[in-house]
Design a protein around this motif. Sequence first.
Motif, mmCIF file in Angstrom:
data_model
loop_
_atom_site.group_PDB
_atom_site.id
_atom_site.type_symbol
_atom_site.label_atom_id
_atom_site.label_comp_id
_atom_site.label_asym_id
_atom_site.label_seq_id
_atom_site.Cartn_x
_atom_site.Cartn_y
_atom_site.Cartn_z
ATOM 1 N N ASP A 30 0.806 -1.220 0.000
ATOM 2 C CA ASP A 30 0.000 0.000 0.000
ATOM 3 C C ASP A 30 0.842 1.273 0.000
ATOM 4 O O ASP A 30 0.557 2.216 -0.736
ATOM 5 N N CYS A 31 1.891 1.305 0.814
ATOM 6 C CA CYS A 31 2.692 2.540 0.817
ATOM 7 C C CYS A 31 3.512 2.661 -0.468
ATOM 8 O O CYS A 31 3.669 3.756 -1.011
ATOM 9 N N ILE A 32 3.984 1.531 -0.978
ATOM 10 C CA ILE A 32 4.723 1.577 -2.248
ATOM 11 C C ILE A 32 3.766 2.003 -3.365
ATOM 12 O O ILE A 32 4.078 2.887 -4.171
ATOM 13 N N GLY A 33 2.569 1.406 -3.365
ATOM 14 C CA GLY A 33 1.582 1.718 -4.402
ATOM 15 C C GLY A 33 1.168 3.170 -4.373
ATOM 16 O O GLY A 33 1.154 3.856 -5.412
ATOM 17 N N SER A 34 0.854 3.676 -3.190
ATOM 18 C CA SER A 34 0.393 5.064 -3.120
ATOM 19 C C SER A 34 1.552 6.026 -3.392
ATOM 20 O O SER A 34 1.387 7.032 -4.086
ATOM 21 N N ILE A 57 13.129 -1.193 -1.235
ATOM 22 C CA ILE A 57 11.870 -1.809 -1.662
ATOM 23 C C ILE A 57 12.142 -3.295 -1.931
ATOM 24 O O ILE A 57 12.988 -3.633 -2.760
ATOM 25 N N PRO A 58 11.440 -4.200 -1.225
ATOM 26 C CA PRO A 58 11.694 -5.625 -1.441
ATOM 27 C C PRO A 58 11.465 -6.033 -2.898
ATOM 28 O O PRO A 58 10.601 -5.479 -3.574
ATOM 29 N N LYS A 59 12.230 -7.016 -3.335
ATOM 30 C CA LYS A 59 12.180 -7.481 -4.733
ATOM 31 C C LYS A 59 10.780 -7.828 -5.201
ATOM 32 O O LYS A 59 10.418 -7.561 -6.343
ATOM 33 N N ARG A 60 9.993 -8.445 -4.327
ATOM 34 C CA ARG A 60 8.672 -8.914 -4.763
ATOM 35 C C ARG A 60 7.759 -7.769 -5.194
ATOM 36 O O ARG A 60 6.740 -7.999 -5.846
ATOM 37 N N TYR A 61 8.116 -6.545 -4.831
ATOM 38 C CA TYR A 61 7.297 -5.396 -5.225
ATOM 39 C C TYR A 61 7.885 -4.634 -6.413
ATOM 40 O O TYR A 61 7.311 -3.638 -6.835
ATOM 41 N N HIS A 62 8.997 -5.118 -6.926
ATOM 42 C CA HIS A 62 9.651 -4.337 -7.990
ATOM 43 C C HIS A 62 8.803 -4.179 -9.243
ATOM 44 O O HIS A 62 8.932 -3.200 -9.960
ATOM 45 N N PHE A 63 7.887 -5.142 -9.476
ATOM 46 C CA PHE A 63 7.028 -5.035 -10.671
ATOM 47 C C PHE A 63 6.140 -3.789 -10.623
ATOM 48 O O PHE A 63 5.642 -3.340 -11.648
ATOM 49 N N MET A 64 5.953 -3.244 -9.414
ATOM 50 C CA MET A 64 5.073 -2.072 -9.268
ATOM 51 C C MET A 64 5.756 -0.766 -9.655
ATOM 52 O O MET A 64 5.081 0.231 -9.893
ATOM 53 N N LEU A 65 7.072 -0.765 -9.631
ATOM 54 C CA LEU A 65 7.771 0.505 -9.745
ATOM 55 C C LEU A 65 7.762 1.029 -11.175
ATOM 56 O O LEU A 65 8.264 0.366 -12.081
ATOM 57 N N GLU A 145 0.718 2.095 -15.273
ATOM 58 C CA GLU A 145 1.591 2.131 -14.098
ATOM 59 C C GLU A 145 0.802 2.481 -12.828
ATOM 60 O O GLU A 145 0.978 1.861 -11.784
ATOM 61 N N ILE A 146 -0.056 3.481 -12.966
ATOM 62 C CA ILE A 146 -0.846 3.908 -11.804
ATOM 63 C C ILE A 146 -1.824 2.802 -11.407
ATOM 64 O O ILE A 146 -1.987 2.499 -10.217
ATOM 65 N N ALA A 147 -2.429 2.156 -12.378
ATOM 66 C CA ALA A 147 -3.388 1.077 -12.085
ATOM 67 C C ALA A 147 -2.704 -0.077 -11.349
ATOM 68 O O ALA A 147 -3.247 -0.600 -10.371
ATOM 69 N N VAL A 148 -1.517 -0.459 -11.797
ATOM 70 C CA VAL A 148 -0.788 -1.554 -11.131
ATOM 71 C C VAL A 148 -0.507 -1.181 -9.675
ATOM 72 O O VAL A 148 -0.725 -1.967 -8.753
ATOM 73 N N ILE A 189 -1.120 -10.744 -10.441
ATOM 74 C CA ILE A 189 -0.674 -9.920 -9.302
ATOM 75 C C ILE A 189 -1.094 -10.609 -8.005
ATOM 76 O O ILE A 189 -0.291 -10.788 -7.090
ATOM 77 N N ASN A 190 -2.346 -11.043 -7.940
ATOM 78 C CA ASN A 190 -2.828 -11.687 -6.715
ATOM 79 C C ASN A 190 -2.094 -12.999 -6.442
ATOM 80 O O ASN A 190 -1.752 -13.301 -5.298
ATOM 81 N N ARG A 191 -1.853 -13.763 -7.492
ATOM 82 C CA ARG A 191 -1.125 -15.011 -7.303
ATOM 83 C C ARG A 191 0.264 -14.725 -6.715
ATOM 84 O O ARG A 191 0.673 -15.331 -5.731
ATOM 85 N N ASN A 192 0.957 -13.737 -7.305
ATOM 86 C CA ASN A 192 2.302 -13.431 -6.824
ATOM 87 C C ASN A 192 2.313 -12.839 -5.419
ATOM 88 O O ASN A 192 3.241 -13.072 -4.651
ATOM 89 N N MET A 193 1.282 -12.067 -5.095
ATOM 90 C CA MET A 193 1.250 -11.434 -3.780
ATOM 91 C C MET A 193 0.802 -12.405 -2.681
ATOM 92 O O MET A 193 1.208 -12.288 -1.536
#
Length: 321
Positions: A30-34, A57-65, A145-148, A189-193
């Motif tokens: 949430d904080c990375i996303g916002s 930022i942990p690797k698992r969230y890098h797809f969001m950046l 990007e914003i949607a992800v 996204i849900n599967r990975n998260m």
Amino acid sequence: MKQLTVKETAKRLLDAESAYILIHRSPDGDCIGSGYALAEAFRLLGKKARVLCSDEIPKRYHFMLPELMTLEEFEPKLIVAADVADEKLLGDALSEYRGRVDLCIDHHISNTGYAEELCLDGKAAAACQVLYEVLREMNVPITREIAVCLYTGIATDTGCFMYDNAGAHTHRIVAEIMDAQPDIRYAIINRNMFTVKSMGRMQLDKILTELLESYMDGKCMLVCITKELMDKYAIDESELEGIAGFPLQVEGAQVSVVMKEYEENVFRISMRSADWVNVSDICQTLGGGGHIKAAGCTIEGTAEEAKNVILEAVAKGMAKQ
Ligand SMILES: [Mn+2]
């Protein structure tokens, strides 16, 4: 501290030509996303923005950046905090910004009001949900990007839409995000998260199962992760993601407590509630806070000492409610 409406917040952001966006230590979806959605919005509007975090930022969230422009140094006109309930949560590396936050966008009812101006929706499931409304007000397009970013933030803060906070309004916003960007693979996204784990984490789950402690006739399940254990199995801090709800999977459990030894004899406590127990109240008696069903605090002492303090507070809290 002045409370701002969504409209006022949008104006404040539109008026600023540059910003530093601060997110909390131990960053989550949430904080990375916002944080990054807002930075991307600034970029789209031709403004400068940089996201700052005390931790990597942990690797698992890098797809969001999003691929943000590499920027030269700039003096920010606005300092914004996203999803940061308390200045302390900025962490050590960002401590210089304490007392200097102009605007905070948040959804924690426990927000301490440290920012000069606050856009708070205590009913929102995620800071990303609040930000979505702000971005709409700013007429920022919901790009891929914003949607992800926004989708992932909302999905992670609602435990994949399983918590009470995922109400009709949250689902409507998520539907709008999906309508705006129908080609994103949301299921992936849900599967990975939520489903995919490293082999190390699978092994950790096995160890944690063995370490589960049951209290109060099984109503409170606790697991204590010491530094010694982390070292023994070479477990990385980032692999402990989402572990807070783990003990709550046990049938009959009402409260789960996960103790993580952060420094020697300093424990970060994550508490979760299955249904009727208000763990935010319990954590507040221990100097912490959070949401009704998800809260935390920090306790110093040996594992045994910390455990006793926590269990006493949980017992009291459960008796009171
Ligand atoms: Mn959040």
